[in-house]
Design an enzyme around this catalytic site. Structure first.
Site, PDB file in Angstrom:
ATOM      1  N   GLY A 137     -18.780  24.775  20.528  1.00 45.44           N
ATOM      2  CA  GLY A 137     -19.893  24.161  19.801  1.00 45.44           C
ATOM      3  C   GLY A 137     -20.550  25.124  18.829  1.00 45.44           C
TER       4      GLY A 137
ATOM      5  N   VAL B   8     -15.098  28.293  16.545  1.00 46.35           N
ATOM      6  CA  VAL B   8     -16.493  28.193  16.959  1.00 46.35           C
ATOM      7  C   VAL B   8     -17.221  27.427  15.863  1.00 46.35           C
ATOM      8  CG1 VAL B   8     -18.646  29.518  17.227  1.00 46.35           C
ATOM      9  CG2 VAL B   8     -16.581  30.243  18.433  1.00 46.35           C
ATOM     10  N   CYS B   9     -18.166  26.569  16.268  1.00 43.55           N
ATOM     11  CA  CYS B   9     -19.055  25.879  15.326  1.00 43.55           C
ATOM     12  C   CYS B   9     -18.231  25.026  14.352  1.00 43.55           C
ATOM     13  CB  CYS B   9     -19.920  26.940  14.631  1.00 43.55           C
ATOM     14  SG  CYS B   9     -21.439  26.354  13.849  1.00 43.55           S
ATOM     15  N   THR B  10     -18.624  24.951  13.099  1.00 48.26           N
ATOM     16  CA  THR B  10     -17.906  24.125  12.130  1.00 48.26           C
ATOM     17  C   THR B  10     -16.542  24.705  11.750  1.00 48.26           C
ATOM     18  OG1 THR B  10     -19.217  25.186  10.410  1.00 48.26           O
ATOM     19  CG2 THR B  10     -19.942  23.013  11.118  1.00 48.26           C
ATOM     20  N   GLY B  11     -16.161  25.815  12.359  1.00 47.88           N
ATOM     21  CA  GLY B  11     -14.795  26.315  12.195  1.00 47.88           C
ATOM     22  C   GLY B  11     -13.762  25.261  12.582  1.00 47.88           C
TER      23      GLY B  11
END
Lengths: 262, 262
Positions: free
Chosen positions: A186, A136-139
């Site tokens: 995202g 998730v996200c910048t993961g």
């Protein structure tokens, strides 16, 4: 897992009836797994707690699955907003068989994780055999730095999405992007959409619909500001400026990673 | 709060520029508070972690606010899905001045909290003077048991909403319900909508829009199952059956609470 454990995990009373229903369900063909699935979620200092907890709330309600919070030791990990969370296993203790390997995002904490040899080694190793490799996200930038997104379509927080290309991934502007066994989501709240989709994959649609109802996931964002296409331009400009140093760090890491690969 | 602390809290790089922008903003009239606001969030065993972390992610990004996680001691508190979270203060250490007093929900853990004298005393005491008294999900039943919702419109998780009437509140089927200084939200994920609205109250619309963009809160639920009006009937029936023992417990507590009041 006995009845008492199931009841504790669901935390909402008579879980056993749901379990029975799900098992009897003729509508879908997703029986409970013979052995509990291992869902392995990285936690690290400076991560964004909501990236983790959105999906974890769904995975934790997924009867028959075992959710692990993994870090290099068992010390409390403090999130970007000061939430102290306890790891449940270390990298060394992580089961060999991983069904879902997961990385949450963050800001400067993620930049550190992208440069942490233990984190990268762990993802490279388990990423080879995990059934699904997810974020998730910048993961997704942790997955990318570990080389796990080369040649894959993927997404990230809107501010960092295009940087995925520097690691050989193909950025896609969607809330959840699935390419073979890579499933990336995202920014921050997209982890909820992501996890309900994973629930549908593992337990069928009816079960996932029950999760959506349990979460009362009938969102009503107060503004129309949840993505850079619809948000007011000054707000987008402000946040883009704010993220600029982070983007510079990501580019530096991408350049070093490419150089190391030769 | 110095620059370094602000930077740590936002966790996303150059927070200082956002701070400066927000302070200069002529569009809204919400300067940073002269003294940091105290946002006091109850945590307790068996709570639903996402009820807490949805809002905490927003409050934690709210520069100029101080977020406290309060419990009766500093022992790790384990959520309904096994997340171990560290309290930051005890009830005894809680500041006298509370700007936002908050209770998350849960299942059997919430039933226990509703019968916990320490929890109820704490809410009765701080609830008298807190600027806003708030909750997500069945957290409103903790407020209600403490007598804080008598004569107020309020909401809760869809499955338990009507039970609020047993405590003298007026149930309203909305995602976020505001009545004077009581702000209650519906099930689990509604905490995100709730917190963005609080951000708008405290820092103005532009700041709240920036939060919504940061969270990439542009939700796309995979099903139309997020409330009992739209979810498939068998799914609603299954979950209603599952929650039945919990509803019985709530009714028992309501009867006892009414009797104690005489």
């Amino acid at each position: 897992m006995n009845r008492r454990e199931v009841s504790k995990i669901i935390g909402l009373g008579a879980a056993v009836s749901l379990l029975a229903k799900a098992q009897q369900s003729t509508q879908t063909n997703h029986p409970m797994p013979a052995t509990p699935e291992n869902i392995v979620m990285l936690i690290y200092p400076g991560m964004t707690a909501l990236d983790l907890i959105g999906p974890q709330q769904v995975f934790g309600y997924l009867m028959g699955a075992k959710v692990h919070l993994v870090w290099k030791n068992k010390d409390i990990v403090v999130s970007d907003t000061g939430i102290g969370i306890r790891p449940t296993i270390t990298f060394a203790e992580c089961p060999e068989t991983v069904d879902i390997l997961f990385a949450p995002g963050g800001g400067t904490g993620t930049i550190s994780a992208m440069q942490d040899r233990d984190v990268l080694d762990f993802f490279r190793q388990r990423g080879k055999t995990a059934k699904y490799v997810t974020s998730v996200c910048t993961g997704s930038l942790i997955l990318a730095t570990a080389g796990l997104l080369r040649g894959y379509k993927a997404t990230s927080h809107w501010s960092a999405r295009n940087e995925l290309a520097l690691f050989g991934a193909e950025p896609v502007a969607k809330r959840v992007v699935e390419d073979r066994n890579r499933i990336t989501a995202g920014g921050i709240t997209s982890g909820i959409d992501f996890a309900i989709r994973i629930a549908a994959k593992l337990r069928g649609e009816e079960y996932a619909q029950a999760m959506e109802l349990t979460l009362e996931y009938d969102p009503q964002p107060p503004f129309h500001s949840g993505n850079p296409e619809t948000a007011p331009k000054p707000v987008v400009a402000m946040m883009t400026a704010m993220y600029a140093p982070l983007i510079t760090s990501i580019r530096d890491i991408a350049a070093r990673t490419a150089k190391e690969r030769g």
